[in-house]
Design an enzyme around this catalytic site. Structure first.
Site, PDB file in Angstrom:
ATOM      1  N   ASP A 203      12.372  -2.685  -2.849  1.00 11.72           N
ATOM      2  CA  ASP A 203      11.045  -2.086  -2.689  1.00 11.72           C
ATOM      3  C   ASP A 203      11.098  -0.571  -2.907  1.00 11.72           C
ATOM      4  OD1 ASP A 203       8.236  -2.546  -1.758  1.00 11.72           O
ATOM      5  OD2 ASP A 203       8.846  -1.129  -0.195  1.00 11.72           O
ATOM      6  N   GLU A 258      11.890  -1.901  -7.755  1.00  9.24           N
ATOM      7  CA  GLU A 258      10.503  -1.519  -7.964  1.00  9.24           C
ATOM      8  C   GLU A 258      10.477  -0.001  -8.104  1.00  9.24           C
ATOM      9  OE1 GLU A 258       6.072  -1.810  -5.956  1.00  9.24           O
ATOM     10  OE2 GLU A 258       7.801  -1.289  -4.744  1.00  9.24           O
TER      11      GLU A 258
HETATM   12  O1  TEU Z   1       4.602  -1.140  -3.305  1.00 11.87           O
HETATM   13  C1  TEU Z   1       4.716   0.181  -3.724  1.00 11.87           C
HETATM   14  C2  TEU Z   1       3.487   0.840  -4.163  1.00 11.87           C
HETATM   15  O2  TEU Z   1       3.589   1.968  -4.559  1.00 11.87           O
HETATM   16  C3  TEU Z   1       2.185   0.090  -4.068  1.00 11.87           C
HETATM   17  O3  TEU Z   1       2.040  -0.309  -2.757  1.00 11.87           O
HETATM   18  C4  TEU Z   1       0.967   0.864  -4.455  1.00 11.87           C
HETATM   19  O4  TEU Z   1       0.996   2.134  -3.876  1.00 11.87           O
HETATM   20  C5  TEU Z   1      -0.236   0.150  -3.962  1.00 11.87           C
HETATM   21  O5  TEU Z   1      -0.196  -1.170  -4.417  1.00 11.87           O
HETATM   22  C6  TEU Z   1      -1.497   0.783  -4.448  1.00 11.87           C
HETATM   23  O6  TEU Z   1      -2.549  -0.032  -4.017  1.00 11.87           O
HETATM   24  C7  TEU Z   1       5.588  -1.687  -2.491  1.00 11.87           C
HETATM   25  C8  TEU Z   1       5.194  -3.088  -2.093  1.00 11.87           C
HETATM   26  O7  TEU Z   1       5.119  -3.884  -3.237  1.00 11.87           O
HETATM   27  C9  TEU Z   1       3.908  -3.030  -1.323  1.00 11.87           C
HETATM   28  O8  TEU Z   1       3.426  -4.306  -0.988  1.00 11.87           O
HETATM   29  C10 TEU Z   1       4.154  -2.229  -0.068  1.00 11.87           C
HETATM   30  O9  TEU Z   1       2.950  -2.052   0.627  1.00 11.87           O
HETATM   31  C11 TEU Z   1       4.765  -0.872  -0.380  1.00 11.87           C
HETATM   32  O10 TEU Z   1       5.823  -0.926  -1.330  1.00 11.87           O
HETATM   33  C12 TEU Z   1       5.359  -0.268   0.876  1.00 11.87           C
HETATM   34  O11 TEU Z   1       6.505  -0.964   1.241  1.00 11.87           O
END
Ligand code: TEU
Length: 509
Positions: A203, A258
């Site tokens: 993540d 990610e």
């Molecule tokens: O997502 C990273 C992220 O940058 C996104 O959450 C983005 O900012 C958001 O979708 C905008 O609407 C990861 C995970 O995939 C996400 O589910 C988490 O909330 C986030 O990290 C925090 O851990």
């Protein structure tokens, strides 16, 4: 064909455990539910599954706020259920990736509870604490992800210091400049690798490295959540150590990161010199419009950025954070053409559960919305059958997606012309074709609205054409070609006649 690790040939299927399958009848999906439904994945023909977080969590961010990295949240089951799922998946030749959340913990994690207890706590320096800025406000101008423009800092009144949180205040950022943090997070990787997982989806991995000085960003950029800007050399050093740890295990374990940076050049750097991430997500295509030119640019940019460093691309159209591409693109015909695109590009495709059914986002009322980022629509539960409860024991935690009965696994499986059968056919075709799985890629000329490319592997060759418009277009191609697959089924098995239908995608040989 060259020998390649499994994850270059693989198609990965993302499971959001809360919404996949509910074995206990709680209305929330669980790990036993996943195990009981593995047949669907094996029948479909994917190679691996990625499970979004199922660890202990107060669920402010639905599991991306972890309070114990080495245990299963009781909502989803227990460690024994995970072990049973892992071995059942392996029995079906399905690899399993789990979600590692290294950049922040939950504020209820014992590490943070201790860190917060006093300035003198031995765990204080596991997180990022700073005195207030000159005006008594936050220490710098970084902003957080879910509340546009809000500071990425919260004041801890008893100690008079601020702590950094790139996401919710309930998700304090870990300080990876502290070697104890590095060691603790490495221990988490070893815990799961020793248990037999095939790898990790990491993540917001680009968010682990931060400069000690935490300088302000250019005020013009400050409204952008800092996480989408954070791109620091420290992270690459950490990734090299992580890569060594993962590669030391037998069986081609891997990590897909990610990297939520919005340029492919930036993303490419996270592969290092084949000594950092094995794979990285690349989101510009996910945010691209359904237009041939936009896709041509994404594809060219990907090749230009990754080819010179021998990095393998990945492709994703939907996930648990964004409206589904079936919803974004606006029709099933386009979503079918998109499936052909996704599964015939050069690189590892990631499917998001339910896209094989053509699910759209659920319509969520304000009263039903529970996610702090408003991402509920794409997280609607998966309908398994036509019955009123669609295979779930109780009313699920979110509303059903539109037409849940007709788009259920049961209904789609009964219809040989359904989206589900298209995905299955594409997966089988890809697996059987060296050109489509590992072959080279070359764009061919076509009409403005039609993307055309060739894949070649040894003697195996395919031509793929995607029509981004809802009107037929002429398509001149060399040689006699046969339509091996058509996204709408039209013309399959016959000689290609020099025209591509509206919203149609073709695989020709
Ligand atoms: O997502 C990273 C992220 O940058 C996104 O959450 C983005 O900012 C958001 O979708 C905008 O609407 C990861 C995970 O995939 C996400 O589910 C988490 O909330 C986030 O990290 C925090 O851990």
């Amino acid at each position: 064909m060259p020998k390649a690790p499994w994850w270059k040939r693989a198609v990965v299927y993302q499971i959001y455990p809360r919404s996949f399958a509910d074995a206990t009848g709680s209305g929330i999906g669980d790990l036993v539910g996943v195990r009981e439904r593995l047949e669907h994945l094996a029948w479909l023909g994917v190679d691996a599954l990625w499970l979004s977080p199922f660890f202990r969590s107060p669920m402010h961010d639905f599991g991306y706020d972890v309070s114990d990295y080495c245990d299963v949240d009781p909502l989803f089951g227990g460690l024994a259920d995970f072990d049973a799922l892992l071995s059942a998946a392996h029995d079906r030749d399905l690899r399993v990736l789990i979600d590692w959340v290294p950049a922040h913990t939950s504020s209820e994690h014992p590490w943070f509870v201790e860190a917060k207890s006093s300035r003198e706590s031995p765990r204080r320096s596991w997180y990022v604490w700073r005195d207030p800025g000159k005006d008594g406000g936050p220490p710098n101008n970084w902003t957080t992800a879910f509340t546009p423009g809000a500071p990425a800092w919260s004041l801890d009144e008893p100690s008079g210091q601020y702590y950094l949180h790139s996401f919710l205040p309930e998700q304090p950022d870990l300080d990876w400049n502290n070697p104890e943090v590095v060691e603790a997070m490495h221990a988490v990787l070893r815990f799961w690798l020793d248990r037999g997982v095939d790898g990790f989806r990491a993540d917001v991995i680009h968010n682990i490295g931060k400069p000690e000085a935490l300088p302000d960003v250019d005020p013009k950029l400050a409204p952008i959540p800092h996480c989408a800007l954070n791109d620091e050399p420290q992270t690459h050093e950490h990734l090299r150590a992580i890569r060594k740890l993962v590669d030391a295990y037998p069986g081609e374990r891997m990590m897909v990161g990610e990297v939520f940076l919005l340029s492919t050049e930036q993303v490419a750097a996270y592969y290092g010199r084949n000594d950092e991430l094995h794979l990285s997500f690349n989101f510009p295509p996910l945010f691209a419009a359904w237009e041939a030119e936009a896709w041509r640019q994404c594809i060219e940019k990907t090749a230009q950025s990754l080819d010179p460093i021998d990095a393998w691309p990945s492709w994703v159209l939907s996930n648990h954070d964004n409206p589904r591409h079936r919803t974004r693109y606006g029709s099933e015909a386009r979503a079918r053409a998109a499936a052909v695109l996704l599964l015939s590009l050069r690189g590892t495709p990631f499917l998001y559960m339910g896209e094989e059914l053509g699910l759209e986002d659920a319509v969520i009322t304000d009263a039903e919305r529970v996610d702090p980022g408003g991402r509920d629509g794409c997280r609607a539960p998966l309908p398994w059958d036509r019955s009123p409860t669609h295979g779930w024991g109780a009313k699920p935690w979110l509303p059903w997606p539109p037409n849940a009965g007709d788009r259920s696994v049961e209904a789609r499986r009964a219809d040989p012309h359904s989206m589900l059968h298209l995905y299955r056919k594409l997966l089988a075709l890809r697996r059987a074709s060296p050109a489509l799985s590992l072959g080279t890629f070359r764009l061919l000329p076509g009409a403005d609205s039609v993307l055309v490319y060739e894949r070649r592997g040894g003697n195996d060759r395919r031509v793929v054409a995607i029509n981004f418009r809802d009107e037929a277009a002429p398509l001149e191609l060399e040689g006699p070609l046969e339509v091996e697959l058509a996204s709408d089924g039209h013309g399959e098995g016959s000689a290609f006649g020099g025209e591509i239908g509206p919203d149609q995608a073709l695989i020709l040989r």
